[in-house]
Structures are given as C-alpha cells and as structure tokens.
Motif scaffolding. Sequence first.
Motif, PDB file in Angstrom:
ATOM      1  N   PRO A 140      20.594 -15.555  53.287  1.00 52.76           N
ATOM      2  CA  PRO A 140      21.536 -16.136  52.314  1.00 52.76           C
ATOM      3  C   PRO A 140      21.026 -16.122  50.878  1.00 52.76           C
ATOM      4  N   ARG A 141      19.740 -15.894  50.680  1.00 55.88           N
ATOM      5  CA  ARG A 141      19.188 -15.821  49.334  1.00 55.88           C
ATOM      6  C   ARG A 141      19.318 -14.434  48.731  1.00 55.88           C
TER       7      ARG A 141
ATOM      8  N   ALA B 160      23.557 -15.381  45.040  1.00 54.33           N
ATOM      9  CA  ALA B 160      22.269 -15.074  45.654  1.00 54.33           C
ATOM     10  C   ALA B 160      21.178 -15.011  44.579  1.00 54.33           C
ATOM     11  N   GLU B 161      19.978 -15.397  44.959  1.00 51.85           N
ATOM     12  CA  GLU B 161      18.868 -15.391  44.013  1.00 51.85           C
ATOM     13  C   GLU B 161      18.306 -13.992  43.794  1.00 51.85           C
ATOM     14  N   VAL B 162      18.286 -13.184  44.851  1.00 48.63           N
ATOM     15  CA  VAL B 162      17.659 -11.874  44.795  1.00 48.63           C
ATOM     16  C   VAL B 162      18.723 -10.797  45.011  1.00 48.63           C
ATOM     17  N   ILE B 163      18.833  -9.883  44.073  1.00 47.68           N
ATOM     18  CA  ILE B 163      19.836  -8.823  44.121  1.00 47.68           C
ATOM     19  C   ILE B 163      19.154  -7.489  44.420  1.00 47.68           C
ATOM     20  N   PHE B 164      19.693  -6.766  45.406  1.00 42.02           N
ATOM     21  CA  PHE B 164      19.253  -5.404  45.694  1.00 42.02           C
ATOM     22  C   PHE B 164      20.392  -4.464  45.317  1.00 42.02           C
TER      23      PHE B 164
ATOM     24  N   PRO C 119      22.637 -16.516  34.833  1.00 42.22           N
ATOM     25  CA  PRO C 119      22.976 -17.552  35.803  1.00 42.22           C
ATOM     26  C   PRO C 119      21.729 -18.270  36.273  1.00 42.22           C
ATOM     27  N   TYR C 120      21.897 -19.526  36.670  1.00 42.54           N
ATOM     28  CA  TYR C 120      20.764 -20.297  37.168  1.00 42.54           C
ATOM     29  C   TYR C 120      21.009 -20.679  38.615  1.00 42.54           C
ATOM     30  N   PRO C 121      20.049 -20.464  39.545  1.00 36.97           N
ATOM     31  CA  PRO C 121      18.764 -19.865  39.241  1.00 36.97           C
ATOM     32  C   PRO C 121      18.916 -18.397  38.844  1.00 36.97           C
ATOM     33  N   PRO C 122      18.050 -17.890  37.952  1.00 34.07           N
ATOM     34  CA  PRO C 122      18.206 -16.503  37.468  1.00 34.07           C
ATOM     35  C   PRO C 122      18.027 -15.508  38.599  1.00 34.07           C
TER      36      PRO C 122
END
Length: 280
Positions: A37-38, A90-94, A9-12
């Motif tokens: 939100p990111r 979301a751009e950053v996944i935890f 997905p973009y953004p990756p």
Amino acid sequence: MQDVLPGAPYPPHRFHFISGLPRSGSTLLAALLRQNPRFHADMSSPVAGLVHSLLGEMSKRNEFSGVVDDHQRKRVLTRVVSAFYEDQTAEVIFDTNRSWCTDIALLQELLPGTKVIACVRDIVWILDSVERLVQRNVFQPSGLFGYRTDGSIYTRAETLTAHDGLVGSAYNALKQAYYGAHSVSLMLLQYETLARDPGRAMEAVYRFIGETPFMHDFDHAQYDACDFDARMGTPGLHDVRAKVEFSERSTIVPPDLIKRYADSAFWKIPSLNTRNVLVV
C-alpha cells in the motif's frame, strides 16, 4: 536522498524507475509492487516522453532557449515528473518506461538517489513471447507492427531488433546503462528469477531501493490492462497470471534465429560486468 520540491504532496513522493527489455517481467513486477500500500507501480507511462519532449523544446533548436538556463531546465523537468503523480497517495512511485535506461544521469540530477530496475530476458525468449501473441490473435493485426497483415516471424524479428525497434532500442539503452558511469544506480532483474523465485527477487528489489520488506502474495498477483491491449490489437500483451510461476516450454523461434541471438544475454557473462552491476 531525493530533493523535496516546494508544494510537493506530503508525505513527499520518492521515485524509482522500472526499465529494461520488453516481455521481460516489468508488468509482473509492477503487479507485485502495487500490493504494497505504500507503493504505486503501473505499466509504461508517458512521463519519459514528456521529459524528452520538453528537454528538446528547451534546447538550442528553440529560438527562446537563450532565456532558459540549466537551473530552469532542471526545475521544469523535475516538476513534470512530480506533477504527473501529484494525486497519488502512495509514498513511493515506480514509473515504468524502457527509455529510462538512457536517462540515468539525467534522473540522478533531477531526483538524486533514484534507482532503476531493469527487467531482462534472453532475446530469443522475447521474440518467442511476442510471436506467440501474434499467432494467437490471428484476426487482430498487432499495433506492435503497425497493424500490418503481412510478414513472417523473420520480418517481425528484424523489426523488433532493429536499432529503433521495440527490442533493439531497449537493448541498446540497457547496454548504455550497464556499462555507464551511473551503473551503481542500476539493478538487472532476470525474468527467470522473478518467475521461479519471486520471494528472492522481491527481497533483492527492496534491499536495492532501501525499503522495508513487505509480505507479497505470489499466488494472487493482479493486473488488468485489457482495454489498452485491445486497442493495440494485441490481447494478452500485459496479462499477468494470478500465481507467479515459471512455465517450461519449447520455443517456436526457428533454429537460425536462435543462433543469431544466442549471445545476446551479456549480463550472464561475469567478465563483462566490469562495473559490478547487481544482477539478480
């Protein structure tokens, strides 16, 4: 930098992982991170289990392993992690799982540059937290102990701290990561720091993962896993109070158990931190 997969997905997505000991603040950390939100953060996911299962199926125990090389193994496992979160904007996944501490070397191969945040707490206070849940829910045997209706705080402590128990397995995984060759990718976040000084704790997390700081609301943390906790027979297992604060209390753990686990917090002993792991 983490590799960008074809078709991602973009953004990756960028990935980091939450691990460490149970009842040590991982749900609270996720509740705070998701205010940004990111970011996407949640309770434990099945991703680690999927990775382990597939790694086993691609091993020599499978008669078809001869047609699978390490490049294919890496590609398949990386796709599993990425595909699970493909719909996330979301751009950053935890991703959260206590077993990630055993997999830091693997994670660096799959997603170079990824970081692991391990939440930690003295074992005595982990036992105290679990026991309070058990004694509060007297009409609901807990899934943490196979829904057994017998036992005492002593048998429950032994079950939890066994090498394959909820606490014992996570504790051994934590030590492996702490003393391992990839400890530079590891940060230990103490429950007391997160609860007493959440601003400093979150600032350290953002610095560790190289992200721009975010203004978190420490008076309105939100997280709801009531349905999951009810199915586990352990209501309150993932409760997060709206206001982040530390609650002083006396422990209900008997003195002999306190003595047994008194020296469990190895991360508090500077001389044992031979690899200079970041401890907050």
